[in-house]
Design a protein around this motif. Structure first.
Motif, PDB file in Angstrom:
ATOM      1  N   CYS A 235       8.111  -0.322   6.546  1.00  0.00           N
ATOM      2  CA  CYS A 235       7.882   0.053   5.163  1.00  0.00           C
ATOM      3  C   CYS A 235       9.230  -0.719   4.371  1.00  0.00           C
ATOM      4  CB  CYS A 235       7.821   1.379   5.196  1.00  0.00           C
ATOM      5  SG  CYS A 235       6.379   2.110   5.823  1.00  0.00           S
TER       6      CYS A 235
ATOM      7  N   ALA B   2       6.995   9.361   1.297  1.00  0.00           N
ATOM      8  CA  ALA B   2       6.410   8.530   0.510  1.00  0.00           C
ATOM      9  C   ALA B   2       7.035   7.288   0.735  1.00  0.00           C
ATOM     10  CB  ALA B   2       6.185   8.760  -0.944  1.00  0.00           C
ATOM     11  N   GLU B   3       6.186   6.057   1.109  1.00  0.00           N
ATOM     12  CA  GLU B   3       6.783   4.713   1.340  1.00  0.00           C
ATOM     13  C   GLU B   3       5.825   3.733   0.727  1.00  0.00           C
ATOM     14  OE1 GLU B   3       9.452   4.194   2.842  1.00  0.00           O
ATOM     15  OE2 GLU B   3      10.047   5.663   4.312  1.00  0.00           O
ATOM     16  N   LEU B   4       6.400   2.414   0.647  1.00  0.00           N
ATOM     17  CA  LEU B   4       5.311   1.544   0.408  1.00  0.00           C
ATOM     18  C   LEU B   4       5.392   0.496   1.496  1.00  0.00           C
ATOM     19  CD1 LEU B   4       6.506   0.077  -3.050  1.00  0.00           C
ATOM     20  CD2 LEU B   4       4.551   1.393  -2.531  1.00  0.00           C
TER      21      LEU B   4
ATOM     22  N   TYR C 129      -1.662   7.007   1.678  1.00  0.00           N
ATOM     23  CA  TYR C 129      -1.287   8.029   0.404  1.00  0.00           C
ATOM     24  C   TYR C 129      -2.318   7.979  -0.443  1.00  0.00           C
ATOM     25  CZ  TYR C 129       0.923  10.423  -3.076  1.00  0.00           C
ATOM     26  OH  TYR C 129       1.298  11.485  -4.340  1.00  0.00           O
TER      27      TYR C 129
ATOM     28  N   ASP D  23       0.961  -1.360  -0.041  1.00  0.00           N
ATOM     29  CA  ASP D  23       0.015   0.020   0.107  1.00  0.00           C
ATOM     30  C   ASP D  23       0.730   1.278  -0.130  1.00  0.00           C
ATOM     31  OD1 ASP D  23      -2.454  -1.331   0.012  1.00  0.00           O
ATOM     32  OD2 ASP D  23      -2.925  -1.108   2.269  1.00  0.00           O
ATOM     33  N   LYS D  24       0.520   2.218  -0.836  1.00  0.00           N
ATOM     34  CA  LYS D  24       1.162   3.565  -0.346  1.00  0.00           C
ATOM     35  C   LYS D  24       0.815   4.102   0.289  1.00  0.00           C
ATOM     36  CE  LYS D  24       1.043   4.116  -5.775  1.00  0.00           C
ATOM     37  NZ  LYS D  24       0.338   4.953  -6.759  1.00  0.00           N
TER      38      LYS D  24
END
Length: 341
Positions: free
Chosen positions: A311, A295-297, A322, A281-282
């Motif tokens: 993450c 920003a991460e995954l 996000y 997920d963003k």
């Protein structure tokens, strides 16, 4: 006729060098020693004269010239304050004004003139018969107060104890709370030497040491949720139930750590995330309030970690989704209206 005060008895436990006043010569003198022979007691004082030579002054036990116990009392507390009965005040004495409108507990004289003193638990009645109340008061005028009667003093002390929900220690002038009255789960305010705490009470040992479920040191803003923190009884100055504002301060500190107090289970529990993330997920993540969102995954959640949102790249303390609603927060320090996870 007013009974004579035995000044030698008043002064016998006073330290050498205590400042006094000689009315006959209009000079300040210092207490040296008190000597008792087979027939009389002599109060021996000193003062400095020309070339700093020391002059010795001798008084009877009633403050008259030595050898004339029925003469004029010339040894007095000070030039400004000449009442030996007020000089007798000791820490813990309850004082009252002539009209009975103000009470205070005596702590100490402010200077060698004995015209001002400091006290605690100032309690005054205004014209509407209502009461105002202050814990401490300095620069109180000696002349305005006298020693309260024993019965009235006890009534006053009972009023103070009722207001503060504890027992007054007249040696320390502190209100002492009986710790056994607290229940498991009560939220307390604890003032110690050098620190203050808001804590969730767990139990106290027979010696009075406190143990808690969680404790917030408000002096250094540090939270302890180990359940092993102990406050030693001898360090406790004041202890009482916390106010609603103080409780909220503790709850906010717990929330920042992703924790909450479960009053039914009597334990600290994890806050449930407001949104569930799935792998890849963003998300936007950061580690402290005021940090820039990055920003991460999302990968997975590590429950007991200080940085539980793992993450691809870094682990994060705070994580939010996000999407269109949060995209504007990227590379800013703004807070998310939806609340940080």
């Amino acid at each position: 006729m007013e009974e004579k005060i035995n000044i030698a008895e008043v002064l016998k436990n006073k330290p050498q060098g205590t400042k006094l006043y000689n009315l006959l010569y209009n000079i300040d003198v210092e207490l040296d020693t008190i000597v008792t022979t087979g027939t009389k007691t002599i109060v021996w004082c000193t003062d400095k004269i020309d070339n700093n030579d020391v002059c010795h002054r001798f008084y009877s036990e009633f403050g008259t010239i030595e050898g004339y116990p029925d003469g004029l009392q010339i040894l007095l507390p000070s030039k400004e304050m000449r009442d030996w009965r007020k000089f007798l005040w000791k820490k813990g004495d309850v004082l009252v004004t002539e009209d009975g409108s103000v009470h205070i507990i005596f702590e100490k004289f402010e200077d060698d003139a004995y015209t001002m003193f400091s006290g605690k638990y100032y309690y005054s009645k205004d014209g509407k018969k209502a009461y105002s109340y202050f814990r401490e008061c300095d620069d109180v005028i000696t002349e305005e107060f006298t020693l309260e009667t024993e019965d009235a003093a006890q009534t006053y002390i009972s009023t103070i104890e009722e207001r503060l929900d504890g027992k007054l220690n007249r040696e320390t002038l502190e209100i002492e709370k009986t710790q056994s009255e607290f229940k498991n789960g009560d939220i307390l305010f604890v003032k110690c030497k050098g620190s203050t705490f808001i804590e969730i009470f767990n139990y106290s040992k027979k010696n009075g040491d406190l143990y808690d479920h969680a404790s917030l040191d408000t002096t250094i803003h540090e939270l302890d949720i180990s359940g092993e923190y102990k406050i030693f009884k001898e360090n406790i100055i004041e202890i009482r139930l916390a106010t609603e504002e103080e409780k909220q301060q503790l709850f906010d500190a717990l929330e920042k750590e992703g924790k909450a107090w479960d009053a039914e289970k009597k334990q600290i529990v994890d806050l449930k995330p407001k949104c569930e993330f799935k792998p890849f997920d963003k998300v936007l993540g950061r580690n402290e309030k005021g940090d820039v969102w990055e920003a991460e995954l999302f990968s997975h959640y590590k429950e007991k970690s200080r940085y539980p949102f793992c993450c691809i790249g870094f682990s994060r303390k705070y994580c939010i989704p996000y999407n269109k609603e949060t995209a504007h927060l990227l590379e800013t320090t703004d807070d998310w209206e939806g609340g940080e996870q």
